[in-house]
Design an enzyme around this catalytic site. Structure first.
Site: not given
Ligand code: B3K
Ligand code: ZN
Length: 898
Positions: A268-269, A302, A305, A324
Site C-alpha cells: 500500500e505505498n 491496498e 490502507h 491489517e
Molecule cells: N502491508 C503489506 C504486507 C507487507 C508484508 C511484509 N512482509 C500488504 C498488505 O497487507 O496490504
Molecule cells: Zn494490508
C-alpha cells in the site's frame, strides 16, 4: 533460557520512542542495476519526548557507505557496520546528507530496491527501506519525502514515486529524471519507486468533493489488455470508502503498478501501490472467477490502507493488526457490499462463509501450533514472520466484533473519532479500542484481552427447556481447552464475546426472543448476547415450545462452539435456519462429524460406510432450487482435508483422504442423476460475465463436474470435462475441466485425455506466466495414485524449463501447492515429501528468506501428527535447522522444534 538461545528477540514491552526524529527526506537516485547511487538528505532533530543519546544510530543493511555530511560539511565520525551507521556526537538539529550504494540486480530477496524483468521496484515494509539508505527505519518516524529519480531514458522511460509529479526532463548522455513529492508525512515503510518500460491504463474520476483524480494501472505493454478489472475495482473502492466511511482519496493521483516478482500480494505505498501481477492482471481467458474476486479484494484492501495504515499508521510493528486487521475487515465488507449490497443477506453470507472457512482452516491451525501468538504479539525475532493469519484474519474478526456490538452506525462513529483523534499519527491498538469505546460510551477494558490472549476460545453450550414455565435457558462456558504453555501464559481471563443466537421452532421458523427481565420480545429474532464471564446463563421467557438453538449466528466471534446437536437436528438446521451462515455451518458440522468418524475407521482399517441420512441431507441441498447456486456450492463442498486432519486427536492425512474420498464417491454415485442435472442446468452459455450470479452458476456446475469425476465409471465425466475444456471461453471453466480430467484419470494411473489437455493448456498459455502458474499448481495438487505418486511429478516439473525458484509465484505454484495443499501426497509414509520440503526450504533460504520462511511453516504442526509420520517430520526440521542462515527461517524451525 529462551533469551540466551535466541538473543535477538524484540519485545513489545521494550518499546521506547526514537531518540531522534526526521522531518524531511530528500532522496536522489542514480538508477543502475548493479550499482545504484542513493543520496539522502534529511532534516534531523532530537526527539523532545525521548531520553538523550549523543550518537545517532541509523539502520542499514547490504549498503556500501560512501560519505556523510552535516550541514554541508563532511562528517568524519560516521561508522558503517553490519546493521547500519553510527554517527557520534551529533548536534541537536541538523541537516544530514548520506551517500551510499546498493546492488538491485543481485537482490533476490525482493526486499528493498530490486530488479524484476529489467525494471526497478521497491518493497519496504516491514524493514526494507534500510536496504535502500541509512535511516531510522521504524514506523513512528514520519517524514515528508521529495524524490528525484535519474536513469537511462531508453531503458527506463517511466520513473515513478509516491505523491505528485513535480517536474521531469532530459539529462545529458541519454539519461532523464523525474522529481516527485509526497505532501503527506509517512513512515519509511510506505516509500516506493518504480522505473522501467511500462504502460498505463488511465482514468480520470471525480472524488466526493468534486476534485479530479488521475488513476493509473501500470503494467508491461503486453498486459495492458488485462487491466480493466483492476481499474474498475479501484474506482469502486474509492466510491465505497466515501460512502461507507466518508473517507476521500487525498492525492491528485493514485497509481497501481504490477510486478511479477513479488513476495506477497500487494503493498500500500502512499499513492503508488505495488502489486503482484496475480492481483492485477485478469481477462476471462486467463483469470478464474476466484482471481477476479481476489483482485477486487486486494485492490480494495491496498486502497483502504490509504486511511487505515497510511494516514493513521502503527507506532511499532507489534501494532500491525491496527492497520491489517482493520483493513482486512474493510476489504471483507467491501466485497460483501459489492456482492450483495447492504441488504442481500444470502449474497453477503457467501462472502462471510468463504472468509470464515479460511479463518478456521488456517488461523485456528496457527493458534494450535508453535507460532501461536496474540493479535498483538508480545515478541518476535523477524517481523516478516508475523504477517500472519492471526494478525490479519483474527484481527479482522476482532474489528468485526466492535461492529457486531455497536452496529454499523456505532462502528462508524468510532471510526470517525479514531480519525479525528489520530490523523497523521503513529498509534496503537489501544488507541483504536479507546476511540471505539468513547464514541459509543462504553468501557471496553475487558475487550483488550482479544488483543493479548493467544489461542482459539472455546464456548460450550448447555440448554434447558422448562415446558411448564416456558423458559429456555442457555448456559455458556468459555475457556481455551488444552493449549501449549507459552499460549496458556497469555490467557488471563474471560473475554467479552458477542454471541449471536436465534431460537428455531418446530416448523423451522424463528421464535420471538425475550430475555428474562425484558418487557417484550425484541423485533429481531437474532440476539447478540454479551457473554463476559467464564460461565453465564441467559434465560429466554415466553418460549412456547422447545426450540432448537441456532448458535453464533453469522459467526459473531472467532471461537469454537461446542454443542451436542444430533444428526437430525443438524439436518433440520441445514434445511431451515434463517441465518444463511448457520445453515451452511450445520451442513459442515454434519459432514465433519461423519468424516472424522470415517477417518478414525480408515486409520484402523475398518471398512467404511456412510449413513443414508447424510446422503439425503446433501441431496436436499443439491436439489433445492430456492437456494442460490453459490450457496449450494459452498454447502456441498466438504470440509478440506487439512481442516479435518487438524480436528483429529492425531492428524492422519492418509486416513482423512481415504474418508473424504469415500464420501465424495458415495455422494457422486448415489446422486449421479442430480449432479448431471445440475451440471446441465447451470451452464453459462454466451459471453463471459464476471457477475456474482454468473460465477455462482459456474461454481456449482464445476463442483458437479468434480463430483462426477469421482464416479466408479468416470467415462461420462471425462466426456463432459473434455468437451468443457475444448469449448471453454473462460479460465474458470477451462481449469475446472482440466482438474476434473486429472482427478478422473488418477484412479486409472493416468489417461490420454488428461495428458492431452495438460499439453494443450501449456501450449495455449505459454506466454502467460500467471496461467502457467496454474498449470504447475493443478499438477502439484492433483490426486495422484500408487502407480504415480505426485512427488515424482513434482520432482520432474522442477526441471521443466518454465520452472524458476527465484520467482515467488512460480515457487508457490509448484512447491507450496504440493507441500501445503496436497496433504495426502505430501505426507507420504516414506517421508519423501519431507525430504523434498527440506531441500526446497534450504535452497530458498539462500535466495529469498521471506519466501523460505513461509514454506518452512508447512511442518510446524508436526507434533500433532500420527506417530508414524512424526519422526520423518522432525528429521526434516532438524536438517533445515542445521543448515539455514536466515533469521526468518531460523525463527520458524526453532520454534517448531522447541
Ligand atoms: N502491508 C503489506 C504486507 C507487507 C508484508 C511484509 N512482509 C500488504 C498488505 O497487507 O496490504
Ligand atoms: Zn494490508
Amino acid at each position: 533460557m529462551a533469551d540466551t538461545a535466541t538473543p535477538n528477540v524484540i519485545r513489545r514491552a521494550d518499546y521506547a520512542p526514537p531518540a531522534f526524529l526526521i522531518d524531511t527526506v530528500v532522496l536522489e537516485f542514480d538508477l543502475v542495476p548493479e550499482r545504484t547511487v542513493v543520496r539522502n538528505t534529511m532534516r534531523v532533530r532530537r526527539n523532545p519526548d525521548a531520553s538523550h543519546a549523543s550518537n545517532l544510530e541509523l539502520m542499514g543493511e547490504q549498503l556500501e557507505f560512501v560519505s556523510a555530511a552535516i550541514d554541508g560539511a563532511p562528517f568524519a565520525n560516521a561508522h558503517a557496520h553490519e546493521h547500519g551507521l553510527t554517527l557520534d556526537n551529533v548536534p541537536d538539529n541538523f541537516e544530514l546528507t548520506l551517500t551510499s550504494l546498493c546492488n538491485p540486480a543481485e537482490n533476490t530477496t525482493l526486499s528493498g530496491l530490486y530488479v524484476s524483468g529489467g525494471n526497478f521496484f521497491t518493497q519496504c515494509e516491514a524493514e526494507g527501506f534500510r536496504r535502500i539508505t541509512y535511516f531510522l527505519d521504524r514506523p513512528d518516524v514520519m517524514a515528508t519525502y521529495t524524490v528525484t529519480l535519474r536513469a537511462s531514458k531508453a531503458d527506463y522511460p517511466v520513473l515513478l514515486s509516491n505523491g505528485n509529479l513535480l517536474e521531469e526532463g532530459d539529462l545529458p548522455d541519454g539519461r532523464h529524471f523525474a522529481r516527485w513529492e509526497d505532501p503527506f508525512r509517512k513512515p519509511s515503510y510506505l516509500f516506493a519507486l518504480v522505473a522501467g518500460k511500462l504502460v498505463a491504463l488511465e482514468e480520470r474520476v471525480k472524488s466526493g468533493s468534486g476534485k479530479e483524480k488521475l488513476l493509473q494501472v501500470w503494467v508491461e505493454p503486453h498486459d495492458l489488455d488485462k487491466t480493466r478489472h483492476a481499474m474498475d475495482s479501484l474506482i469502486n473502492s474509492i466510491r465505497w470508502d466515501e460512502e461507507r466511511f466518508g473517507l476521500e482519496l487525498d492525492l491528485d493521483r493514485f497509481m497501481i503498478v504490477a510486478v511479477s516478482d513479488f513476495n506477497m500480494g500487494a503493498m500500500e505505498n502512499k499513492g503508488l501501490n505495488i502489486f503482484n501481477t496475480k492481483y492485477v492482471l485478469a481477462n476471462p481467458e486467463t483469470a478464474t472467477d476466484t482471481d477476479f474476486a481476489n483482485i477486487e479484494a486486494v485492490v480494495g484492501h491496498e486502497y483502504f490502507h490509504n486511511w487505515t495504515g497510511n494516514r493513521v499508521t502503527c507506532r511499532d510493528w507489534f501494532q500491525l493488526s491496527l492497520k491489517e486487521g482493520l483493513t482486512v475487515f474493510r476489504d471483507q465488507e467491501f466485497s460483501a457490499d459489492m456482492a450483495g449490497g447492504a441488504t442481500d443477506e444470502a449474497a453477503r453470507a457467501t462472502k462471510r462463509i468463504e472468509d470464515v472457512r479460511v479463518l478456521r482452516q488456517m488461523q485456528f491451525a496457527e493458534d494450535a501450533g508453535p507460532m501461536a501468538h496474540p493479535v498483538r504479539p508480545e515478541s518476535y525475532v523477524e517481523i516478516n514472520n508475523f504477517y500472519t493469519m492471526t494478525v490479519y484474519e483474527k484481527g479482522s474478526e476482532v474489528v468485526r466484533m466492535y461492529q457486531t456490538l455497536f452496529g454499523r452506525d456505532g462502528f462508524r462513529k468510532g471510526m470517525d473519532l479514531y480519525f479525528k483523534r489520530h490523523d497523521g499519527q503513529a498509534v496503537t491498538c489501544d488507541d483504536f479500542r479507546h476511540a471505539l469505546a468513547d464514541a459509543n460510551g462504553r468501557d471496553l477494558a475487558q475487550f483488550e484481552r482479544w488483543y493479548s490472549q493467544a489461542g482459539t476460545p472455546r464456548v460450550s453450550v448447555r440448554t434447558r427447556y422448562d415446558a411448564a414455565q416456558q423458559r429456555y435457558s442457555v448456559t455458556l462456558t468459555q475457556g481455551y481447552g488444552d493449549t501449549a504453555p507459552a499460549t496458556r501464559e497469555t490467557q488471563k481471563g474471560p473475554l467479552l464475546i458477542p454471541f449471536a443466537i436465534g431460537l428455531i421452532g418446530k416448523d423451522g421458523t424463528d421464535l420471538p426472543l425475550q430475555l428474562e427481565g425484558e418487557a417484550k420480545a425484541s423485533a429481531s429474532t437474532t440476539r447478540v448476547l454479551e457473554f463476559t464471564q467464564t460461565e453465564q446463563t441467559f434465560t429466554f421467557v415466553n418460549v412456547a415450545q422447545e426450540p432448537l438453538p441456532s448458535l453464533l449466528r453469522n459467526f459473531s466471534a472467532p471461537v469454537i462452539v461446542e454443542y451436542d446437536y444430533s444428526a437430525d437436528q443438524l439436518a433440520f438446521l441445514l434445511a431451515h435456519d434463517s441465518d444463511p451462515f448457520n445453515r451452511w455451518e450445520a451442513g459442515q458440522r454434519l459432514a465433519t462429524r461423519e468424516l472424522l468418524t470415517l477417518a478414525g475407521r480408515a486409520a484402523t482399517g475398518v471398512p467404511l460406510q456412510l449413513d443414508d441420512s447424510v446422503v439425503a441431507a446433501f441431496a436436499r441441498v443439491l436439489t433445492d432450487e430456492t437456494l442460490s447456486p453459490s450457496f449450494r456450492e459452498l454447502a456441498l463442498m466438504l470440509p478440506s482435508e487439512a481442516y479435518l486432519a487438524e480436528q483429529m486427536a492425531e492428524s492422519n492425512p492418509a486416513a482423512v483422504h481415504a474418508a473424504r474420498q469415500f464420501v465424495r464417491k458415495r455422494l457422486a454415485n448415489a446422486l449421479r442423476k442430480d449432479w448431471l442435472a445440475v451440471y446441465e442446468k447451470h451452464r453459462t452459455p454466451g459471453a463471459y460475465e464476471a457477475t456474482p450470479e454468473a460465477s455462482g452458476h459456474r461454481a456449482l456446475k464445476n463442483l458437479a463436474l468434480s463430483y462426477l469425476a469421482e464416479l466408479d465409471d468416470p467415462a461420462e465425466a471425462v466426456r463432459l470435462a473434455s468437451a468443457q475444456y475444448d469449448a471453454a471461453n473462460n479460465m474458470t471453466d477451462r481449469s475446472a475441466a482440466l482438474s476434473a480430467l486429472l482427478n478422473a484419470s488418477a484412479a486409472n494411473g493416468g489417461s490420454v485425455a488428461a495428458q492431452q489437455a495438460l499439453d494443450d493448456f501449456y501450449r495455449r498459455f505459454e506466454k502467460e506466466p500467471l496461467v502457467i502458474d496454474k498449470w504447475f499448481a493443478l499438477q502439484a495438487t492433483q490426486r495422484g495414485s500408487a502407480q504415480r505418486p505426485v512427488i515424482e511429478i513434482v520432482r520432474k516439473l522442477m526441471t521443466h524449463p518454465a520452472f524458476n525458484l527465484k520467482n515467488p509465484n512460480r515457487a508457490r505454484s509448484l512447491i507450496f501447492s504440493f507441500c501445503a495443499a496436497n496433504p495426502a501426497q505430501f505426507h507420504a509414509e516414506d517421508g519423501s515429501g519431507y525430504a523434498f520440503w527440506a531441500d526446497q526450504v534450504i535452497a530458498l533460504d539462500a535466495i529469498n528468506p521471506q519466501v523460505a520462511a513461509r514454506l518452512a511453516r508447512s511442518l510446524e504442526l508436526w507434533r500433532r501428527f500420527t506417530p508414524t509420520l512424526r519422526d520423518g517430520m522432525r528429521a526434516a526440521l532438524e536438517k533445515v535447522a542445521s543448515q539455514v542462515k536466515s533469521r526468518d527461517v531460523r525463527e520458524i524451525v526453532e520454534k517448531a522444534l522447541a
